[in-house]
Enzyme design. Structure first.
Site, mmCIF file in Angstrom:
data_model
loop_
_atom_site.group_PDB
_atom_site.id
_atom_site.type_symbol
_atom_site.label_atom_id
_atom_site.label_comp_id
_atom_site.label_asym_id
_atom_site.label_seq_id
_atom_site.Cartn_x
_atom_site.Cartn_y
_atom_site.Cartn_z
ATOM 1 N N VAL A 165 -9.811 3.230 -4.042
ATOM 2 C CA VAL A 165 -9.276 3.751 -2.765
ATOM 3 C C VAL A 165 -8.450 5.013 -3.009
ATOM 4 O O VAL A 165 -7.938 5.606 -2.066
ATOM 5 C CB VAL A 165 -8.434 2.657 -2.056
ATOM 6 C CG1 VAL A 165 -9.342 1.494 -1.635
ATOM 7 C CG2 VAL A 165 -7.275 2.151 -2.909
ATOM 8 N N ASP A 166 -8.361 5.429 -4.298
ATOM 9 C CA ASP A 166 -7.631 6.674 -4.573
ATOM 10 C C ASP A 166 -8.526 7.871 -4.234
ATOM 11 O O ASP A 166 -9.717 7.706 -3.977
ATOM 12 C CB ASP A 166 -7.166 6.716 -6.050
ATOM 13 C CG ASP A 166 -8.322 6.740 -7.058
ATOM 14 O OD1 ASP A 166 -8.335 5.899 -7.969
ATOM 15 O OD2 ASP A 166 -9.207 7.609 -6.917
ATOM 16 N N SER B 201 -15.272 -4.160 -13.523
ATOM 17 C CA SER B 201 -15.559 -5.466 -14.147
ATOM 18 C C SER B 201 -16.787 -6.107 -13.509
ATOM 19 O O SER B 201 -17.208 -7.184 -13.912
ATOM 20 C CB SER B 201 -14.341 -6.383 -13.977
ATOM 21 O OG SER B 201 -14.091 -6.564 -12.575
ATOM 22 N N HIS C 104 -14.456 0.427 -0.519
ATOM 23 C CA HIS C 104 -13.329 -0.455 -0.182
ATOM 24 C C HIS C 104 -12.212 0.257 0.562
ATOM 25 O O HIS C 104 -11.108 -0.254 0.644
ATOM 26 C CB HIS C 104 -12.788 -1.106 -1.469
ATOM 27 C CG HIS C 104 -13.802 -2.001 -2.102
ATOM 28 N ND1 HIS C 104 -13.747 -2.377 -3.434
ATOM 29 C CD2 HIS C 104 -14.917 -2.594 -1.609
ATOM 30 C CE1 HIS C 104 -14.776 -3.151 -3.710
ATOM 31 N NE2 HIS C 104 -15.509 -3.297 -2.620
ATOM 32 N N TYR D 149 0.828 -1.214 0.000
ATOM 33 C CA TYR D 149 0.000 0.000 0.000
ATOM 34 C C TYR D 149 0.860 1.261 0.000
ATOM 35 O O TYR D 149 0.460 2.287 -0.569
ATOM 36 C CB TYR D 149 -0.992 -0.037 1.174
ATOM 37 C CG TYR D 149 -2.060 -1.090 0.948
ATOM 38 C CD1 TYR D 149 -1.954 -2.353 1.515
ATOM 39 C CD2 TYR D 149 -3.134 -0.841 0.089
ATOM 40 C CE1 TYR D 149 -2.897 -3.336 1.265
ATOM 41 C CE2 TYR D 149 -4.088 -1.824 -0.173
ATOM 42 C CZ TYR D 149 -3.956 -3.074 0.405
ATOM 43 O OH TYR D 149 -4.887 -4.056 0.133
ATOM 44 N N ARG E 200 1.554 1.988 -3.605
ATOM 45 C CA ARG E 200 0.367 2.515 -4.314
ATOM 46 C C ARG E 200 0.082 3.939 -3.865
ATOM 47 O O ARG E 200 -0.297 4.816 -4.630
ATOM 48 C CB ARG E 200 -0.845 1.612 -4.051
ATOM 49 C CG ARG E 200 -0.727 0.261 -4.736
ATOM 50 C CD ARG E 200 -1.871 -0.644 -4.374
ATOM 51 N NE ARG E 200 -3.140 -0.135 -4.879
ATOM 52 C CZ ARG E 200 -4.319 -0.623 -4.494
ATOM 53 N NH1 ARG E 200 -4.373 -1.583 -3.582
ATOM 54 N NH2 ARG E 200 -5.425 -0.150 -5.003
ATOM 55 N N GLY F 90 -16.064 1.791 -15.485
ATOM 56 C CA GLY F 90 -14.743 1.200 -15.234
ATOM 57 C C GLY F 90 -14.691 0.171 -14.139
ATOM 58 O O GLY F 90 -13.764 0.159 -13.327
HETATM 59 N N1 APR Z 1 -11.872 3.453 -18.931
HETATM 60 C C1 APR Z 1 -12.940 2.760 -18.441
HETATM 61 N N2 APR Z 1 -12.866 1.479 -18.040
HETATM 62 C C2 APR Z 1 -11.674 0.873 -18.158
HETATM 63 C C3 APR Z 1 -10.519 1.516 -18.657
HETATM 64 C C4 APR Z 1 -10.658 2.867 -19.048
HETATM 65 N N3 APR Z 1 -9.627 3.563 -19.537
HETATM 66 N N4 APR Z 1 -9.492 0.619 -18.634
HETATM 67 C C5 APR Z 1 -9.997 -0.526 -18.133
HETATM 68 N N5 APR Z 1 -11.297 -0.388 -17.863
HETATM 69 C C6 APR Z 1 -12.229 -1.354 -17.307
HETATM 70 C C7 APR Z 1 -11.896 -2.806 -17.572
HETATM 71 O O1 APR Z 1 -12.415 -3.209 -18.823
HETATM 72 C C8 APR Z 1 -12.617 -3.482 -16.421
HETATM 73 O O2 APR Z 1 -13.969 -3.751 -16.730
HETATM 74 O O3 APR Z 1 -12.184 -1.205 -15.901
HETATM 75 C C9 APR Z 1 -12.572 -2.430 -15.306
HETATM 76 C C10 APR Z 1 -11.549 -2.750 -14.231
HETATM 77 O O4 APR Z 1 -11.947 -3.936 -13.592
HETATM 78 P P1 APR Z 1 -11.121 -4.431 -12.333
HETATM 79 O O5 APR Z 1 -9.664 -4.363 -12.626
HETATM 80 O O6 APR Z 1 -11.733 -5.729 -11.902
HETATM 81 O O7 APR Z 1 -11.397 -3.319 -11.204
HETATM 82 P P2 APR Z 1 -12.671 -3.159 -10.301
HETATM 83 O O8 APR Z 1 -13.911 -3.632 -10.993
HETATM 84 O O9 APR Z 1 -12.648 -1.785 -9.774
HETATM 85 O O10 APR Z 1 -12.343 -4.182 -9.092
HETATM 86 C C11 APR Z 1 -13.266 -4.200 -8.028
HETATM 87 O O11 APR Z 1 -11.795 -5.660 -6.798
HETATM 88 O O12 APR Z 1 -9.629 -6.108 -6.335
HETATM 89 C C12 APR Z 1 -10.772 -5.593 -5.817
HETATM 90 O O13 APR Z 1 -10.989 -3.999 -4.128
HETATM 91 C C13 APR Z 1 -10.574 -4.160 -5.448
HETATM 92 O O14 APR Z 1 -12.090 -2.321 -5.718
HETATM 93 C C14 APR Z 1 -11.497 -3.422 -6.395
HETATM 94 C C15 APR Z 1 -12.528 -4.458 -6.753
#
Ligand code: APR
Length: 229
Positions: free
Chosen positions: A88-89, A172, A104, A53, A56, A170
């Site tokens: 968390v940013d 998943s 989170h 952390y 980050r 943004g």
């Molecule tokens: N603009 C918009 N979306 C984007 C971009 C971008 N430039 N680049 C990537 N993405 C999308 C990806 O396609 C994906 O669907 O952002 C998403 C990122 O997904 P993850 O990496 O799974 O992140 P997130 O959904 O925030 O994860 C949820 O998981 O690990 C834990 O606590 C952590 O808060 C996090 C949680």
């Protein structure tokens, strides 16, 4: 004023230079979740967790909000905007958004290992062994680790139920309970999902999928929404 709830994930900060988790070369390709993002990891090797952390947090001090963060702040001109973020940013804060709920945790804050109600700002980027809370227990990052309860999820669900418009940017939608917030939206409100990758969220008639990066898609959507009022 109409209420807009915006659920954001790591993708909204990607164009600011902060890695997402599950994209190729994402954070979870570099580190194992069970080594840096669980309470068990903290008990086993708190030095590694603190370092994960700290790195980050150090990077966060070198990046800036992007066009998506700024556009969401602009939305507040004509809408009541509530941001619910998995991130968390502090980029939403730095872009000037007023109503932000972190699901989170927050990278720039710490908490007592023994008492989650004792929360402190972290000066600079380092949280170190020997940094203690007022009761003398080691400070840990104010992060909700995998397997821990998400204290703000019920407030987030109530907020989502009241939304007139829901925007998802943004994420998943892999991690619950955050991903389940979609189910709390009233059945016929407009839902916009902005992501450059297909997410396979199909069968929702009132969902408009905008296949764009946040830095492009969010300002465009915000302009459209501001013109409707
Ligand atoms: N603009 C918009 N979306 C984007 C971009 C971008 N430039 N680049 C990537 N993405 C999308 C990806 O396609 C994906 O669907 O952002 C998403 C990122 O997904 P993850 O990496 O799974 O992140 P997130 O959904 O925030 O994860 C949820 O998981 O690990 C834990 O606590 C952590 O808060 C996090 C949680």
């Amino acid at each position: 004023m109409k209420k807009i709830v915006v659920l954001t994930g790591a993708g909204v900060s990607a164009e600011s230079g902060i890695k997402t988790f599950r994209d190729s070369n994402g954070l979870w390709e570099e580190y194992k979740i069970e080594e840096v993002a669980t309470f068990d990891a903290w008990r086993r090797n708190s030095d590694l967790v603190l370092e994960f952390y700290n790195q980050r947090r150090k990077q966060l001090m070198e990046v800036h909000p992007n066009a998506a963060h700024h556009a969401l702040m602009k939305l507040e001109e004509k809408f009541e905007v509530q941001i619910i973020t998995q991130n968390v940013d502090d980029l939403h804060e730095r872009a000037g958004s007023k109503n932000i709920l972190h699901l989170h945790g927050e990278l720039k804050k710490s908490r007592s290992t023994l008492d989650e109600n004792l929360v402190y700002d972290i000066e600079g980027w380092e949280l170190k062994k020997g940094d203690f809370c007022e009761n003398g227990s080691q400070l840990r990052p104010l992060i909700v680790w995998f397997g821990e309860a998400v204290p703000n999820i019920s407030i987030a669900a109530e907020m989502t139920e009241q939304a007139d418009i829901l925007i998802i940017i943004g994420t998943s939608l892999n991690v619950y309970p955050a991903a389940g917030l979609l189910d709390y939206a009233k059945p016929n409100i407009p839902i916009y999902l902005i992501d450059p990758n297909e997410l396979g969220v199909s069968g929702i008639s009132n969902l408009t999928f905008i296949k764009e990066k946040a830095g492009i898609g969010v300002p465009k959507l915000v302009e459209q929404l501001l013109e409707t009022v």
